[in-house]
Design an enzyme around this catalytic site. Structure first.
Site, PDB file in Angstrom:
ATOM      1  N   LYS A  52       0.845  -1.205   0.000  1.00  0.00           N
ATOM      2  CA  LYS A  52       0.000   0.000   0.000  1.00  0.00           C
ATOM      3  C   LYS A  52       0.878   1.251   0.000  1.00  0.00           C
ATOM      4  CE  LYS A  52      -3.670  -2.563   2.187  1.00  0.00           C
ATOM      5  NZ  LYS A  52      -4.231  -3.139   3.377  1.00  0.00           N
ATOM      6  N   GLN A  96      -5.154  -2.134   9.574  1.00  0.00           N
ATOM      7  CA  GLN A  96      -4.830  -3.411   8.936  1.00  0.00           C
ATOM      8  C   GLN A  96      -5.313  -4.572   9.810  1.00  0.00           C
ATOM      9  OE1 GLN A  96      -3.267  -3.604   5.805  1.00  0.00           O
ATOM     10  NE2 GLN A  96      -3.731  -5.778   5.940  1.00  0.00           N
ATOM     11  N   ASP A 119     -11.520   0.868   2.936  1.00  0.00           N
ATOM     12  CA  ASP A 119     -11.645  -0.591   2.819  1.00  0.00           C
ATOM     13  C   ASP A 119     -13.095  -0.997   2.561  1.00  0.00           C
ATOM     14  OD1 ASP A 119      -9.261  -1.978   2.922  1.00  0.00           O
ATOM     15  OD2 ASP A 119      -9.185  -2.067   5.119  1.00  0.00           O
TER      16      ASP A 119
END
Ligand code: NAP
Length: 281
Positions: A52, A96, A119
């Site tokens: 990322k 995460q 997300d």
């Protein structure tokens, strides 16, 4: 002839296409900002976060990795989420996963501002998606839909089977396919006669997490097969849920691992951060 759906090339194209949008934002003094909170030192998470970082930096984003120790309390982590929610420079925020056992993932997901939830896991974003009015879409399903678009695979009226019903892949993919007017069946571990059901599919999306589970026997001649699975073998190699070589003999389109759904997931995270920055404007 089977066409390989090249997720890597499409991811590059997707990121290239973002450059002008990022320039337009910069002209208005907005730099897309993405913050990733990484709890502990899970090796797989570290690799994902590095990916990322690479993508975000190559696109000129303002990018933060906030590394916190595995011992962080839920309250402290919530405070961090709150501070990024308020930070004007941050348009996209993700924590995460997985998180250590003493932290409730649902509580953390709920704390993220849905407008910054790049997300797409927040229940508000899930709910909006299921109501047909999406704001942020989970990146893997979003990337899969982009593949259909790019390869001009018509979905309307087609029979689609999704194997797997997770919140991050199976359910949202099934919803997006329904929105695209496919007729969708969702299969899972309790499904009876799975090969026969899969064999009805013009479009088969497999997201179960079992190496080489789907064989030629599951596939209708000419089907489009999207393999989401990422399974690490003992030799360290990653393989999908589909026996690619033999399934390719029957399918019309197929994704591969590596170079399939994975790179598109990453690219869509970047696109969604740009969307969040544009919406903020
Ligand atoms: P998950 O949360 O573990 O869900 C797996 C689903 O598969 C469940 O719905 C489960 O059914 C179903 N399933 C398991 N065994 C089955 C079987 N024998 N027959 C039929 N269905 C079965 O997994 P996930 O998060 O959706 O991920 C699935 C795979 O995709 C994993 O390999 C993951 O690493 C990969 N993945 C890749 C990307 C990417 O970007 N490339 C992104 C996300 C995930 P039940 O609900 O009945 O238990």
């Amino acid at each position: 002839m089977t066409t390989i759906i090249d997720g890597k090339a499409l991811a590059t194209k997707t990121k290239e296409a973002l450059k002008q949008r990022i320039e337009d934002l910069k002209a208005k003094k907005i730099i897309p900002g993405l913050a990733v909170i990484l709890v502990g030192e899970n090796p797989a998470s570290q690799i994902y976060v590095r990916g990322k970082e690479q993508d975000a930096k190559s696109l000129g984003f303002y990018f933060i990795i906030d590394r916190v120790p595995v011992s962080i309390s839920q309250t402290e982590l919530l405070k961090k989420v709150e501070s990024y929610n308020k930070d004007e420079k941050i348009h996209g925020l993700l924590v995460q996963l997985p998180l250590p056992k003493h932290i409730d993932e649902e509580v953390i997901t709920l704390a993220i501002d849905p407008q910054k939830d790049v997300d797409g896991f927040h229940p508000v974003n899930m709910g909006r998606l299921f109501m047909g009015d999406p704001l942020m879409i989970p990146c893997t399903p979003f990337g899969i839909m982009r593949m259909f678009e790019e390869y001009k695979i018509d979905l309307a009226g087609k029979e689609a089977v999704v194997i797997g019903r997770s919140n991050i892949v199976g359910k949202p993919v099934a919803t997006l396919l329904t929105m695209a007017n496919a007729t969708v069946t969702v299969a899972h571990s309790r499904t009876q006669n799975l090969p026969a059901i899969a064999k009805r599919a013009d479009i088969l999306v497999v997201a179960i997490g079992r190496a080489h589970f789907v064989t030629k026997d599951f596939i209708k001649e000419g089907a489009v097969v999207i393999d989401v699975g990422m399974n690490r073998l003992e030799n360290g190699k990653f393989v999908g849920d589909v026996k690619t070589e033999e399934v390719a003999q029957v399918a019309s389109f197929i994704t591969r691992i590596p170079g399939g759904v994975g790179p598109m997931t990453r690219a869509m995270l970047m696109e969604q951060t740009v969307i969040a920055a544009e919406q903020k404007r």
